[in-house]
Design a protein around this motif. Structure first.
Motif, PDB file in Angstrom:
ATOM      1  N   CYS A  20       0.847  -1.195   0.000  1.00  0.00           N
ATOM      2  CA  CYS A  20       0.000   0.000   0.000  1.00  0.00           C
ATOM      3  C   CYS A  20       0.882   1.244   0.000  1.00  0.00           C
ATOM      4  O   CYS A  20       1.855   1.329   0.762  1.00  0.00           O
ATOM      5  N   LYS A  48       0.820   5.789  -0.390  1.00  0.00           N
ATOM      6  CA  LYS A  48       0.012   6.994  -0.267  1.00  0.00           C
ATOM      7  C   LYS A  48       0.603   8.082  -1.132  1.00  0.00           C
ATOM      8  O   LYS A  48       1.816   8.335  -1.085  1.00  0.00           O
ATOM      9  N   ASN A  49      -0.238   8.714  -1.935  1.00  0.00           N
ATOM     10  CA  ASN A  49       0.186   9.832  -2.760  1.00  0.00           C
ATOM     11  C   ASN A  49       0.130  11.095  -1.905  1.00  0.00           C
ATOM     12  O   ASN A  49      -0.937  11.505  -1.460  1.00  0.00           O
ATOM     13  N   THR A  80      -2.153  14.071  -3.240  1.00  0.00           N
ATOM     14  CA  THR A  80      -3.609  13.960  -3.172  1.00  0.00           C
ATOM     15  C   THR A  80      -4.110  13.403  -1.853  1.00  0.00           C
ATOM     16  O   THR A  80      -5.288  13.567  -1.518  1.00  0.00           O
ATOM     17  N   GLY A  81      -3.223  12.701  -1.115  1.00  0.00           N
ATOM     18  CA  GLY A  81      -3.640  12.059   0.128  1.00  0.00           C
ATOM     19  C   GLY A  81      -4.291  10.708  -0.089  1.00  0.00           C
ATOM     20  O   GLY A  81      -4.670  10.028   0.877  1.00  0.00           O
ATOM     21  N   GLU A  82      -4.414  10.259  -1.346  1.00  0.00           N
ATOM     22  CA  GLU A  82      -5.064   8.992  -1.648  1.00  0.00           C
ATOM     23  C   GLU A  82      -4.119   7.815  -1.442  1.00  0.00           C
ATOM     24  O   GLU A  82      -2.924   7.903  -1.723  1.00  0.00           O
ATOM     25  N   THR A  83      -4.666   6.706  -0.948  1.00  0.00           N
ATOM     26  CA  THR A  83      -3.895   5.473  -0.779  1.00  0.00           C
ATOM     27  C   THR A  83      -4.235   4.505  -1.902  1.00  0.00           C
ATOM     28  O   THR A  83      -5.313   4.575  -2.509  1.00  0.00           O
ATOM     29  N   ASP A  84      -3.300   3.582  -2.172  1.00  0.00           N
ATOM     30  CA  ASP A  84      -3.484   2.643  -3.271  1.00  0.00           C
ATOM     31  C   ASP A  84      -2.940   1.273  -2.866  1.00  0.00           C
ATOM     32  O   ASP A  84      -1.803   1.166  -2.396  1.00  0.00           O
ATOM     33  N   THR A  85      -3.739   0.240  -3.027  1.00  0.00           N
ATOM     34  CA  THR A  85      -3.324  -1.120  -2.658  1.00  0.00           C
ATOM     35  C   THR A  85      -3.237  -2.043  -3.869  1.00  0.00           C
ATOM     36  O   THR A  85      -2.971  -3.243  -3.716  1.00  0.00           O
ATOM     37  N   SER A  90       5.131   9.427  -3.631  1.00  0.00           N
ATOM     38  CA  SER A  90       4.529   8.251  -3.005  1.00  0.00           C
ATOM     39  C   SER A  90       5.338   7.828  -1.792  1.00  0.00           C
ATOM     40  O   SER A  90       6.577   7.820  -1.825  1.00  0.00           O
TER      41      SER A  90
END
Length: 370
Positions: free
Chosen positions: A338, A340-341, A344-349, A360
């Motif tokens: 996982c 985190k950008n 943007t604050g968005e997480t990605d798994t 990131s």
């Protein structure tokens, strides 16, 4: 069409075949690696540039005029290019916006670079740039451009080193013969911090439709405006701003102030911006896990820094450019874990997905294919 009239493809094919043959013979190195031993500006594939002029308009900035090699395709005002220099045996690249008109007659590009305290490339160039220095270049990129057709009225707002892309827009518009209302509003700490001050004053004197405005945030005398951006500034220098297209580039405080004002005024669609110092989302202090760079069989404990910084700390040298999520040079595949950008604050798994290393951070265990 007779046989004699039919255009021949033999010559072009022969040149391509010879080039392919020479490149194959040069293996394992590219042909340009050998050519640069004779003349760094003689290249087959690589785009490079030679510094032909150096000017210093402020204490901490320098302007480089660069002659690109034949591969250069030009640029649109507002775009950026990547410059690469070798420091201690490692090539480092950063993004800079040309300040000259896109119609510059000699085909050269003008870059003004401010030496930031933590800027490796900017500090290196500020200290070591000299006439004859050859740097690597990229083709121009970026979506910060003037629209077509040109705006009925134009407002340009910049702060600090954000002056370069909007100055390029100003110069390009004037080269096109733009005759509508145009205000250039530039913010600086003091008059000594204004790059291109004399150039801007000359432009104002030569073009009746152009209003050049200097706003000083620390200097209380001189200039045209004082203090930070506010509605009163626009009312004073561009009361028609609601009917104009506005182009903005500057430090985070200025960007936030102008963006918020235009949002509140319902004018967001008329505002075009370029962030050269983006604001990042907060990263949790609860940092755990191991960052694995499986392509190099290297791993390290996650320290909360960006994956680009972690890779460099681990002794790796992944390709990178702007280091702020604009140019996509540092894009690599996240095999698992996982992230985190921080823009943007968005997480990605999602596994086997391309991410930008410079913006990131790892959230727990992460495997990156570099």
């Amino acid at each position: 069409m007779t046989l004699q009239e039919r255009p021949s493809r033999t010559s072009g094919s022969r040149k391509f075949s010879l080039l392919s043959l020479f490149e194959a013979m040069a293996t394992p190195h590219a042909l340009d690696r050998y050519l640069e031993l004779v003349d760094p500006m003689t290249t087959v594939r690589d785009l490079r540039g030679e510094v032909t002029e150096i000017h210093r308009s402020t204490e901490d900035s320098l302007t480089l005029v660069i002659r690109p090699t034949r591969q250069w395709k030009g640029f649109d005002a507002g775009q950026f290019v990547q410059i690469g220099v070798v420091i201690d045996g490692v090539r480092h690249t950063r993004c800079y916006s040309p300040a000259c008109s896109q119609y510059r007659r000699d085909g050269r590009i003008e870059l003004t670079i401010k030496a930031h305290p933590e800027g490796l490339v900017s500090r290196y160039l500020h200290k070591n740039a000299h006439i004859g220095l050859v740097v690597s270049l990229s083709q121009a990129d970026g979506t910060f451009r003037l629209p077509t057709p040109r705006p009925a009225k134009t407002l340009l707002i910049s702060g600090g080193s954000g002056i370069t892309p909007v100055l390029s827009m100003l110069r390009s518009l004037l080269d096109e013969g733009y005759g509508s209302d145009l205000t250039f509003l530039h913010y600086a700490f003091t008059e000594n911090d204004v790059a291109y001050k004399k150039d801007l004053e000359k432009i104002a004197a030569e073009h009746e439709n152009v209003n050049i405005v200097f706003a000083y945030t620390e200097q209380k005398t001189g200039g045209d405006l004082h203090g930070f951006f506010g509605r009163e500034h626009l009312d004073a220098v561009a009361p028609w701003f609601a009917d104009a297209d506005t182009f903005l580039c500057g430090p985070p405080g200025l960007m936030k102030g102008v963006t918020s004002f235009f949002e509140d005024a319902g004018l967001s669609e008329r505002l075009h911006l370029e962030e050269f110092t983006p604001s990042f989302a907060t990263v949790s202090d609860d940092v755990t896990g191991t960052t694995t760079f499986s392509g190099s069989d290297v791993s390290s404990e996650n320290d909360g820094e960006t994956l680009l910084e972690q890779a460099e700390a681990a002794g790796l040298s992944p390709a990178n450019g702007c280091r702020m999520g604009i140019c996509f040079t540092c894009t690599s595949v996240k095999k698992s874990g996982c992230t985190k950008n921080i823009k943007t604050g968005e997480t990605d798994t999602e596994s086997d997905k391309k991410i930008q290393l410079c913006v990131s951070v790892a959230v727990g265990d992460v495997d990156i294919d570099i």
